[in-house]
Motif scaffolding. Structure first.
Motif, PDB file in Angstrom:
ATOM      1  N   GLN A  92       0.843  -1.187   0.000  1.00 51.96           N
ATOM      2  CA  GLN A  92       0.000   0.000   0.000  1.00 51.96           C
ATOM      3  C   GLN A  92       0.881   1.239   0.000  1.00 51.96           C
ATOM      4  O   GLN A  92       2.011   1.219   0.498  1.00 51.96           O
ATOM      5  CB  GLN A  92      -0.941   0.008   1.205  1.00 51.96           C
ATOM      6  CG  GLN A  92      -2.167  -0.876   0.952  1.00 51.96           C
ATOM      7  CD  GLN A  92      -3.385  -0.444   1.749  1.00 51.96           C
ATOM      8  OE1 GLN A  92      -3.263   0.213   2.770  1.00 51.96           O
ATOM      9  NE2 GLN A  92      -4.564  -0.816   1.275  1.00 51.96           N
ATOM     10  N   CYS A  93       0.348   2.294  -0.563  1.00 50.70           N
ATOM     11  CA  CYS A  93       1.111   3.535  -0.739  1.00 50.70           C
ATOM     12  C   CYS A  93       0.181   4.686  -0.367  1.00 50.70           C
ATOM     13  O   CYS A  93      -0.598   5.161  -1.179  1.00 50.70           O
ATOM     14  CB  CYS A  93       1.545   3.590  -2.206  1.00 50.70           C
ATOM     15  SG  CYS A  93       2.397   5.104  -2.658  1.00 50.70           S
ATOM     16  N   ASP A  94       0.227   5.075   0.906  1.00 48.71           N
ATOM     17  CA  ASP A  94      -0.708   6.069   1.446  1.00 48.71           C
ATOM     18  C   ASP A  94       0.005   7.378   1.763  1.00 48.71           C
ATOM     19  O   ASP A  94       1.153   7.375   2.200  1.00 48.71           O
ATOM     20  CB  ASP A  94      -1.297   5.560   2.775  1.00 48.71           C
ATOM     21  CG  ASP A  94      -2.347   4.479   2.593  1.00 48.71           C
ATOM     22  OD1 ASP A  94      -2.477   3.964   1.461  1.00 48.71           O
ATOM     23  OD2 ASP A  94      -3.019   4.151   3.589  1.00 48.71           O
ATOM     24  N   PHE A  95      -0.700   8.480   1.575  1.00 47.33           N
ATOM     25  CA  PHE A  95      -0.176   9.765   2.057  1.00 47.33           C
ATOM     26  C   PHE A  95      -1.330  10.561   2.636  1.00 47.33           C
ATOM     27  O   PHE A  95      -2.430  10.567   2.078  1.00 47.33           O
ATOM     28  CB  PHE A  95       0.567  10.532   0.963  1.00 47.33           C
ATOM     29  CG  PHE A  95      -0.219  10.781  -0.293  1.00 47.33           C
ATOM     30  CD1 PHE A  95      -0.452   9.757  -1.203  1.00 47.33           C
ATOM     31  CD2 PHE A  95      -0.721  12.041  -0.578  1.00 47.33           C
ATOM     32  CE1 PHE A  95      -1.189   9.977  -2.367  1.00 47.33           C
ATOM     33  CE2 PHE A  95      -1.452  12.280  -1.739  1.00 47.33           C
ATOM     34  CZ  PHE A  95      -1.686  11.231  -2.635  1.00 47.33           C
ATOM     35  N   ASP A  96      -1.098  11.180   3.769  1.00 51.12           N
ATOM     36  CA  ASP A  96      -2.146  11.886   4.508  1.00 51.12           C
ATOM     37  C   ASP A  96      -1.585  13.142   5.149  1.00 51.12           C
ATOM     38  O   ASP A  96      -0.405  13.190   5.494  1.00 51.12           O
ATOM     39  CB  ASP A  96      -2.696  10.995   5.637  1.00 51.12           C
ATOM     40  CG  ASP A  96      -3.456   9.786   5.134  1.00 51.12           C
ATOM     41  OD1 ASP A  96      -2.797   8.801   4.738  1.00 51.12           O
ATOM     42  OD2 ASP A  96      -4.698   9.817   5.132  1.00 51.12           O
ATOM     43  N   CYS A  97      -2.469  14.082   5.332  1.00 50.00           N
ATOM     44  CA  CYS A  97      -2.153  15.280   6.117  1.00 50.00           C
ATOM     45  C   CYS A  97      -3.153  15.301   7.260  1.00 50.00           C
ATOM     46  O   CYS A  97      -4.363  15.444   7.021  1.00 50.00           O
ATOM     47  CB  CYS A  97      -2.286  16.529   5.255  1.00 50.00           C
ATOM     48  SG  CYS A  97      -2.125  18.058   6.205  1.00 50.00           S
ATOM     49  N   ILE A  98      -2.692  15.113   8.504  1.00 50.03           N
ATOM     50  CA  ILE A  98      -3.644  15.028   9.609  1.00 50.03           C
ATOM     51  C   ILE A  98      -3.476  16.163  10.603  1.00 50.03           C
ATOM     52  O   ILE A  98      -2.427  16.782  10.711  1.00 50.03           O
ATOM     53  CB  ILE A  98      -3.610  13.654  10.311  1.00 50.03           C
ATOM     54  CG1 ILE A  98      -2.261  13.390  10.962  1.00 50.03           C
ATOM     55  CG2 ILE A  98      -3.939  12.536   9.325  1.00 50.03           C
ATOM     56  CD1 ILE A  98      -2.212  12.066  11.713  1.00 50.03           C
ATOM     57  N   GLY A  99      -4.586  16.441  11.317  1.00 49.22           N
ATOM     58  CA  GLY A  99      -4.574  17.516  12.303  1.00 49.22           C
ATOM     59  C   GLY A  99      -4.830  18.871  11.683  1.00 49.22           C
ATOM     60  O   GLY A  99      -4.384  19.888  12.211  1.00 49.22           O
ATOM     61  N   CYS A 100      -5.546  18.906  10.583  1.00 48.92           N
ATOM     62  CA  CYS A 100      -5.775  20.164   9.876  1.00 48.92           C
ATOM     63  C   CYS A 100      -7.001  19.998   8.995  1.00 48.92           C
ATOM     64  O   CYS A 100      -7.023  19.144   8.128  1.00 48.92           O
ATOM     65  CB  CYS A 100      -4.542  20.476   9.026  1.00 48.92           C
ATOM     66  SG  CYS A 100      -4.718  21.939   8.001  1.00 48.92           S
ATOM     67  N   ASP A 101      -8.034  20.818   9.249  1.00 51.87           N
ATOM     68  CA  ASP A 101      -9.224  20.743   8.397  1.00 51.87           C
ATOM     69  C   ASP A 101      -9.337  22.014   7.571  1.00 51.87           C
ATOM     70  O   ASP A 101     -10.072  22.936   7.917  1.00 51.87           O
ATOM     71  CB  ASP A 101     -10.490  20.538   9.241  1.00 51.87           C
ATOM     72  CG  ASP A 101     -11.735  20.550   8.362  1.00 51.87           C
ATOM     73  OD1 ASP A 101     -11.588  20.480   7.120  1.00 51.87           O
ATOM     74  OD2 ASP A 101     -12.842  20.639   8.915  1.00 51.87           O
ATOM     75  N   SER A 102      -8.569  22.085   6.502  1.00 58.46           N
ATOM     76  CA  SER A 102      -8.656  23.278   5.664  1.00 58.46           C
ATOM     77  C   SER A 102      -8.691  22.878   4.202  1.00 58.46           C
ATOM     78  O   SER A 102      -8.244  21.794   3.819  1.00 58.46           O
ATOM     79  CB  SER A 102      -7.459  24.199   5.918  1.00 58.46           C
ATOM     80  OG  SER A 102      -6.290  23.635   5.387  1.00 58.46           O
ATOM     81  N   ALA A 103      -9.212  23.794   3.375  1.00 55.38           N
ATOM     82  CA  ALA A 103      -9.246  23.552   1.935  1.00 55.38           C
ATOM     83  C   ALA A 103      -7.824  23.421   1.399  1.00 55.38           C
ATOM     84  O   ALA A 103      -7.570  22.681   0.457  1.00 55.38           O
ATOM     85  CB  ALA A 103      -9.970  24.691   1.239  1.00 55.38           C
ATOM     86  N   ALA A 104      -6.883  24.135   2.020  1.00 52.52           N
ATOM     87  CA  ALA A 104      -5.493  24.073   1.567  1.00 52.52           C
ATOM     88  C   ALA A 104      -4.953  22.647   1.668  1.00 52.52           C
ATOM     89  O   ALA A 104      -4.232  22.174   0.789  1.00 52.52           O
ATOM     90  CB  ALA A 104      -4.631  25.016   2.400  1.00 52.52           C
ATOM     91  N   ALA A 105      -5.326  21.954   2.762  1.00 52.91           N
ATOM     92  CA  ALA A 105      -4.865  20.578   2.951  1.00 52.91           C
ATOM     93  C   ALA A 105      -5.538  19.645   1.935  1.00 52.91           C
ATOM     94  O   ALA A 105      -4.886  18.798   1.318  1.00 52.91           O
ATOM     95  CB  ALA A 105      -5.146  20.121   4.379  1.00 52.91           C
ATOM     96  N   ASP A 106      -6.855  19.806   1.760  1.00 50.67           N
ATOM     97  CA  ASP A 106      -7.561  19.003   0.749  1.00 50.67           C
ATOM     98  C   ASP A 106      -6.895  19.175  -0.614  1.00 50.67           C
ATOM     99  O   ASP A 106      -6.630  18.211  -1.325  1.00 50.67           O
ATOM    100  CB  ASP A 106      -9.027  19.456   0.613  1.00 50.67           C
ATOM    101  CG  ASP A 106      -9.876  19.106   1.832  1.00 50.67           C
ATOM    102  OD1 ASP A 106      -9.405  18.335   2.688  1.00 50.67           O
ATOM    103  OD2 ASP A 106     -11.011  19.627   1.915  1.00 50.67           O
TER     104      ASP A 106
END
Lengths: 446, 446
Positions: free
Chosen positions: B126-140
């Protein structure tokens, strides 16, 4: 709502947080680059195999340490405990599809239910490289050369590679009529560096008469230069023979490539395992002997014996990643960076994330890893965040296509620059490393 | 002697021979370079965890597919079946040591005892990437941008990224008074591309009255342009709201970065799992729809819910490596090389292995991977061997520091060259790829 679960991991297993994982990846990639540069190709095999296939070779001691279970289909399976048994199975199974000599490397996890009190891990990464289907001095030497180049690429502290020939040692045992006890003697001799000469002599005396025990000690003790040692052990083994010839050829290759300074002929090196039949070698760090060998291996001649009647010989070695990391840490050679990014775009307005990504993409295209910050906190907070992560450059947008670069190492701001000027400034500020490459983390070209 | 053991592997597991493994490594490294370029850092977690820790989230269906057993210490353990549950456990356990927003990637093996008759593997990467601890459109948006850049770097065939917002869909369900059946409706809608509109309507009619079933179909059907679709679903969801606002901001970021052409707003995308709460997305190959989504993900808001009372939201995606490899193969974009070497030193005299390595080292230092052949077979045999492995250049030593280069692609020999001239000839003969890098495999600079 159900009660919370304790987020803990199993003893002997490890999480790798970014700084540790980057260190590990960095080491692995440097070593891997050397394997590739020599034409060694990667392979991969399953983590889980039939127990019968894995246990062919291993004795009872290993068996107890293995993660073994019955799967949902009723199969007796186990997690691999090394990469050598899978290589043997692989070579036997795919023999017709492989080109020999087959030069492969394999970097992958293995699992052993070891006693963690001895500071051992139950999950760790092995890093093996072997050349199989070829019994020549050229193949032995190539493995030695790769060891040297890989450790150099890994920026290992000063090291010495100790070399011996198991065949020559066995010839010597024949001359003193002790060949029948070869395995036990090898296991005792292997303990010389840990126990010292007196204890080894005592153990040997328990299975040999006193005279022969002393002859073994005489054989394995250091003699001075390569040539002096070579003459002494060849004579003790009954004079010139194919094994001493192999050592002589290896020495010629070392001199030809001007690599002889890192190699020492050490008749006490045996590498314990019965498995090896030819040259054996290990690598000690000159100033950190307690770390043990960081790269060891040897030649073997019955790799596929369990699975096939056709013999397949080979030579290979294994890089001790955990030991090397420990050595790099002790030598203060780890970067402790939490990111590959060398630059970060500071956020002044969260609605400008698109514009910030556009700037960052210009740096990324130029080979500079560049993070975009999302939260318009005070600039000092953002600078501190970048610095703590190991990012050197803060990008402060002024207008379309112009910016100021803040060097977080010196806390100095540049003049107003175009993006191209900023890219040049960053590239020129990073020292070139030994290979002539920038010390920056950049896209890896292929 | 004991009988031979059959060297076979478990069903659903795979060996990777050099050509396949190089293809896989090449894909992984290209994608990984993009993660790094965006400032995403690697982590690693144990393959084996406490069953209790892994099963917190998974339902009974997953549980049956897991490799679960009791270890030698009597612990109930299991092999990880994805990288999301370990991320949740990792984030809860190390929360104090991580810097948020935490941008990580994780490329690692997972195991599932799936039915192999459906063409599924029991072991895959599996090859996952995530940005956690941030709920912003910039992160999406950053996740979307990385998806686009990663697929481009991987040389994927033409693709379209389909995007939707689960929150907006739920608002629409509230307006038609069907929010209580949200989960079932999402599961049915998710089947639109596989089953077609009529079957989805039939399934919906079984749990909703006919009018509302048709309203759901109207909502999820394509409407034309992004703006037309956006207006239609925002109106159906009761007008402007934070979720439609999020979609609008994402659209602004796309236009700002000139990436809008690869994104389509598709209200039928739901990504099945209950897990997602915000934007969801998938990526279809325009000319190979049967391969399915090659990169999917979305935003979630209760990542660490099982282990911690403090909520942690995030957004992430997963690259489908096996599917991408299949697509690259179908598009004739795989190299099928068995080695990274671009050159091989031909062997005329086995005693010259030292001299050959010395020459090869010059090429390696210049960034050209170079194998040394060990056996003095006929030169035509050696040329054929190099060519079959995918090596383009044969190095024919003439004297110290002079050689002839044979281009195995054209079967033409160069004049007598110095080593420096030969290095230049090879480097200039390889076309530059899109990133301005040579198509050669070379040492990866850091």
């Amino acid at each position: 709502m159900s009660p919370l679960i304790d987020p803990r991991i199993l003893k002997g297993f490890r999480d790798f947080l970014p700084a540790a994982e980057i260190e590990r990846r960095n080491l692995i990639e440097r070593v891997e680059d050397v394997f590739r540069a020599f034409g060694f190709a990667p392979i991969d095999t399953p983590a889980l195999e039939y127990t019968e296939v894995l246990f062919g070779k291993a004795g009872g001691e290993t068996e107890k340490q293995v993660y073994r279970f019955t799967d949902n289909g009723g199969r007796d399976v186990a997690l691999r405990f090394d990469l050598t048994v899978p290589l043997a199975r692989f070579a036997a199974e795919h023999r017709a599809a492989l080109r020999f000599p087959f030069k492969r490397y394999h970097i992958a996890k293995v699992w052993r239910g070891e006693n963690t009190q001895r500071g051992r891990y139950r999950e760790f990464t092995q890093c093996d490289f072997d050349c199989i289907g070829c019994d020549s001095a050229a193949a032995d030497f190539e493995i030695l050369l790769i060891m040297k180049e890989a450790l150099t690429a890994a920026d290992a502290p000063p090291f010495t590679m100790r070399l011996n020939h198991r065949g020559l040692f066995n010839r010597f045992l024949q001359t003193i009529d002790a060949a029948g006890k070869s395995t036990e003697i090898l296991r005792i001799v292997d303990k010389l560096s840990k126990m010292g000469k007196d204890d080894v002599l005592r153990l040997l005396s328990a299975i040999l008469d006193d005279k022969r025990a002393r002859q073994v000690i005489d054989y394995i003790e250091p003699k001075g230069s390569w040539n002096e040692t070579f003459e002494a052990i060849t004579t003790a083994a009954g004079g010139d023979n194919p094994d001493s010839e192999r050592l002589k050829t290896l020495r010629d290759f070392m001199i030809e490539t001007e690599t002889q300074d890192v190699f020492v002929l050490d008749p006490s090196i045996t590498r314990g395992l019965d498995y090896y039949t030819g040259v054996v070698f290990e690598t000690m760090l000159d100033d950190m002997p307690s770390i043990g060998s960081v790269c060891s291996g040897g030649r073997y001649d019955k790799l596929t014996g369990l699975y096939s009647k056709e013999a397949l010989s080979g030579v290979g070695a294994s890089v001790g990643l955990d030991r090397l990391i420990a050595a790099l840490e002790a030598a203060g050679k780890t970067a402790k960076r939490e990111t590959y990014a060398d630059a970060a775009v500071i956020c002044f307005d969260e609605a400008q994330a698109g514009a910030y990504q556009k700037i960052a993409n210009r740096f990324r295209e130029a080979g500079i890893c560049c993070e975009v910050f999302f939260e318009a906190k005070k600039d000092s907070v953002q600078f501190a965040r970048a610095e703590k992560k190991g990012i050197r450059w803060a990008i402060i947008e002024i207008a379309n296509d112009t910016l100021i670069l803040r060097d977080l190492a010196t806390r100095e701001d540049s003049e107003v620059l175009s993006i191209s000027e900023a890219i040049l400034l960053i590239k020129n500020s990073h020292k070139l490393n030994q290979n002539g490459h920038s010390a920056l983390f950049v896209y890896r070209p292929r």
